[in-house]
Design an enzyme around this catalytic site. Structure first.
Site, PDB file in Angstrom:
ATOM      1  N   GLY A 165       0.853  -1.192   0.000  1.00 45.84           N
ATOM      2  CA  GLY A 165       0.000   0.000   0.000  1.00 45.84           C
ATOM      3  C   GLY A 165       0.878   1.227   0.000  1.00 45.84           C
TER       4      GLY A 165
ATOM      5  N   ASP B  55     -18.233 -12.259 -21.398  1.00 45.90           N
ATOM      6  CA  ASP B  55     -18.858 -12.384 -20.082  1.00 45.90           C
ATOM      7  C   ASP B  55     -20.348 -12.737 -20.204  1.00 45.90           C
ATOM      8  OD1 ASP B  55     -16.397 -11.540 -19.311  1.00 45.90           O
ATOM      9  OD2 ASP B  55     -16.994  -9.482 -18.891  1.00 45.90           O
TER      10      ASP B  55
ATOM     11  N   CYS C  49       5.465  -6.023   1.442  1.00 48.56           N
ATOM     12  CA  CYS C  49       5.834  -4.605   1.363  1.00 48.56           C
ATOM     13  C   CYS C  49       5.235  -3.820   2.541  1.00 48.56           C
ATOM     14  CB  CYS C  49       5.408  -4.048   0.005  1.00 48.56           C
ATOM     15  SG  CYS C  49       6.280  -2.532  -0.382  1.00 48.56           S
ATOM     16  N   TYR C  50       4.238  -2.975   2.325  1.00 48.82           N
ATOM     17  CA  TYR C  50       3.640  -2.250   3.461  1.00 48.82           C
ATOM     18  C   TYR C  50       3.101  -3.253   4.491  1.00 48.82           C
ATOM     19  CZ  TYR C  50       0.343   0.669   6.080  1.00 48.82           C
ATOM     20  OH  TYR C  50      -0.350   1.298   7.080  1.00 48.82           O
TER      21      TYR C  50
ATOM     22  N   LYS D  55     -11.198 -12.426 -15.274  1.00 45.77           N
ATOM     23  CA  LYS D  55     -11.414 -12.573 -16.714  1.00 45.77           C
ATOM     24  C   LYS D  55     -10.758 -13.841 -17.277  1.00 45.77           C
ATOM     25  CE  LYS D  55     -12.992 -10.279 -20.374  1.00 45.77           C
ATOM     26  NZ  LYS D  55     -14.308  -9.626 -20.405  1.00 45.77           N
TER      27      LYS D  55
ATOM     28  N   GLU E 233       4.176 -11.179  -6.318  1.00 49.28           N
ATOM     29  CA  GLU E 233       3.068 -11.342  -7.261  1.00 49.28           C
ATOM     30  C   GLU E 233       3.381 -10.844  -8.671  1.00 49.28           C
ATOM     31  OE1 GLU E 233       3.296  -9.349  -4.732  1.00 49.28           O
ATOM     32  OE2 GLU E 233       2.417  -7.387  -5.077  1.00 49.28           O
TER      33      GLU E 233
ATOM     34  N   HIS F  49       7.904  -7.772  -3.989  1.00 50.85           N
ATOM     35  CA  HIS F  49       6.575  -8.167  -4.489  1.00 50.85           C
ATOM     36  C   HIS F  49       6.625  -9.523  -5.201  1.00 50.85           C
ATOM     37  CE1 HIS F  49       4.359  -4.477  -3.614  1.00 50.85           C
ATOM     38  NE2 HIS F  49       5.552  -3.914  -3.709  1.00 50.85           N
TER      39      HIS F  49
END
Ligand code: XMP
Length: 518
Positions: free
Chosen positions: A61, A233, A88-89, A374, A177, A175
């Site tokens: 964040g 969708d 991180c944060y 998605k 991710e 990070h």
């Protein structure tokens, strides 16, 4: 009322402290077949107990733990006996909570760093030596709390990964991710499966089966209305519902007159071919009448959204009482963005969707895809045999050409944009590039330029070709098309589309530009 299809299985939850990467963390954990959801950072420990997650991730964040009113989790979260990974944060929150020291920094460490692994027992299980990792932070941990040990370090950060392995609390400064962190996925997998002991039960086949069962149970003999556009969708929702309740499903396709070239017949043919019962409504005239003289982009968007609801309402008026449910293709990021994210994102463009419909029609809402990303919807669609022609088509905005025509929408500009866009698409297909770009079209505005067509002077329209590469439409790069492909597009557009004298190519990326011009 929403369709209750929340998967009943082990899960990890991500507490969102305002990171741009929260969805990415969630997706990566799901890629390890562990169900994962995002919640606001201030969930109470009682709410967390109710959710009963196997593990908790604190996202990164923008805040600093020492800033007044910086987001902090419920302190009792550390007493629940649930493993926690802070990123991180989130890492700094753990350090701060257990009385370590955070060093405030005025400069950010941003970019790649080499992470040397010091402990391979759990978070870095099966790792060896070092990996490249991605750092993006200001503050760092200066001294680590009692009970924690260093699991990995970088040159500039002696405690880039720490852990209290007894309590199963971990903090990492980098990070995992993002793809720039080598084997970051394995770190999240180790946390989710090996440390938190979440069973990897999340897979698309199970999702399809349980969703169909849930729909059957919940809807019974009721009737469902479903607006379809031919997009992935709404098509996937319709196909899922069709499997569940077949005869009681009525799909509606509204043509607002601002579709791509030949789109209405293509979509109707394909949807009918896969067994959907679709009512086609040609409402082009009334949309174009309402849009006459309107030049403001937001106003155009609002008119299209409003008119869509009007058309839908009028069309189902007579039979309305027959229907109890309205199905929508809402996806997980929409659910999170509209509800629980930390800071409200400023509205750049009002997206047209069928959001206003449920209240106007007084129907219960079914959102069978509200837990999916998605890429997961694409997997569902593939398994349910949604035709490739629909699956592989570039996404198309709800307001259609209304946002690709700059200034007033006129029949002339619609004709030019449709024909020129078709040429752009065809030439991408010919060059074998269609599938590798995100979106491609030709926009048109009021600007004109002089050309020579045949022996005559033409004061014709300027067409703007826009082709972009993107992963999620949040950011996009203009596509560096080979010159010969651009040249063919330009030659064909000026030769084949009456009234066009110049062709230009948009070379701005997003940000600062957006993908659509309006
Ligand atoms: P922008 O222009 O904001 O677009 O960079 C990002 C992505 O969103 C699509 N888009 C829309 N999709 N309704 C939609 O369903 C809309 O009102 C809308 N506006 C933009 C756009 O095509 C791109 O993929």
């Amino acid at each position: 009322m929403l369709l209750e299809v929340e998967p009943k299985m082990d899960k990890i939850i991500v507490l969102d402290f305002g990171s741009q990467y929260s969805h990415l963390i969630c997706r990566r954990i799901r890629e390890a077949n562990v169900f994962c959801e995002i919640y606001p950072y201030n969930l109470t420990s009682e709410q967390i107990t109710k959710l009963s997650p196997s593990g908790i991730v604190f996202s990164g964040g923008p805040a600093s733990v020492y800033t007044e009113n910086s987001p902090k989790p419920d302190k009792k979260i550390f007493e629940l006996g649930i493993p926690i990974l802070g990123i991180c944060y989130g890492h700094q929150i753990i350090v701060d909570n257990f009385k370590g020291k955070i060093k405030r920094s005025n400069t950010r460490e941003y970019g790649k760093a080499i992470l040397t692994i010091d402990d391979k027992s759990d978070l870095f299980k099966n790792f060896d030596g070092s990996i490249n990792c991605w750092m993006s932070h200001g503050d760092t941990a200066e001294s680590i709390p009692t009970g924690f040990k260093v699991l990995a370090h970088t040159e500039s950060s002696s405690s880039a990964a720490i852990g209290n392995q007894e309590k199963k609390f971990y903090g990492i400064q980098f990070h995992p991710e993002v793809i720039h962190t080598e084997r970051g996925f394995e770190i999240l997998k180790n946390f989710s499966i090996n440390i938190s002991k979440a069973k990897p039960e999340w897979n698309i086949m199970n999702f399809i089966e349980s969703t169909i069962e849930n729909i059957k149970k919940q809807v019974g003999n009721d009737k469902i209305l479903c607006a379809v556009s031919g997009g992935i969708d709404s098509t996937t929702v319709a196909v899922l519902l069709n499997r569940a309740i077949h005869d009681n499903l009525q799909c509606i396709f509204v043509n607002h007159g601002l579709l791509r070239y030949g789109e209405e017949s293509l979509v109707m043919n394909l949807l009918t071919k896969i067994g959907l019962n679709v009512l086609y409504i040609d409402a082009s005239e009334r949309f174009l009448t309402k849009l006459k003289g309107v030049t403001d982009p937001e106003e155009k968007r609002k008119i299209v959204g409003r008119e869509f609801i009007n058309v839908f309402q009028e069309e189902v008026k007579n039979e309305k009482d027959q229907f109890q449910w309205l199905a929508q293709g809402t996806l997980y990021p929409d659910v999170i963005e509209s509800g629980v994210s930390v800071g409200p994102a400023s509205i750049i463009k009002t997206h047209h969707n069928v959001g206003g419909l449920p209240t106007m029609l007084n129907l219960k809402v079914l959102e069978p895809l509200r837990y999916l990303y998605k890429d997961e919807v694409k997997k569902v669609a593939k398994i349910l045999n949604v035709p490739d022609e629909l699956l592989n088509r570039h996404p198309f905005p709800g307001p259609g050409l209304a946002v690709r025509i700059i200034g007033e929408i006129t029949p002339e500009k619609i004709r030019i944009s449709k024909r020129a866009s078709k040429i752009v698409e065809d030439e991408l297909v010919n060059a074998n590039l269609y599938d590798s770009v995100w979106q491609a079209y030709a926009a048109v505005g009021d600007d004109k330029a002089v050309g020579v067509i045949g022996d005559g002077r033409l004061y014709g329209n300027i067409v703007i070709i826009r082709v972009v590469n993107s992963i999620d439409a949040m950011t996009a790069d203009w596509t560096k098309l080979p010159y010969h492909v651009m040249e063919r597009m330009s030659n064909r557009i000026t030769n084949e589309v009456d009234g066009v004298s110049w062709v230009t190519y948009a070379i701005s990326s997003k940000p600062p530009s957006t993908i659509e011009p309006q």
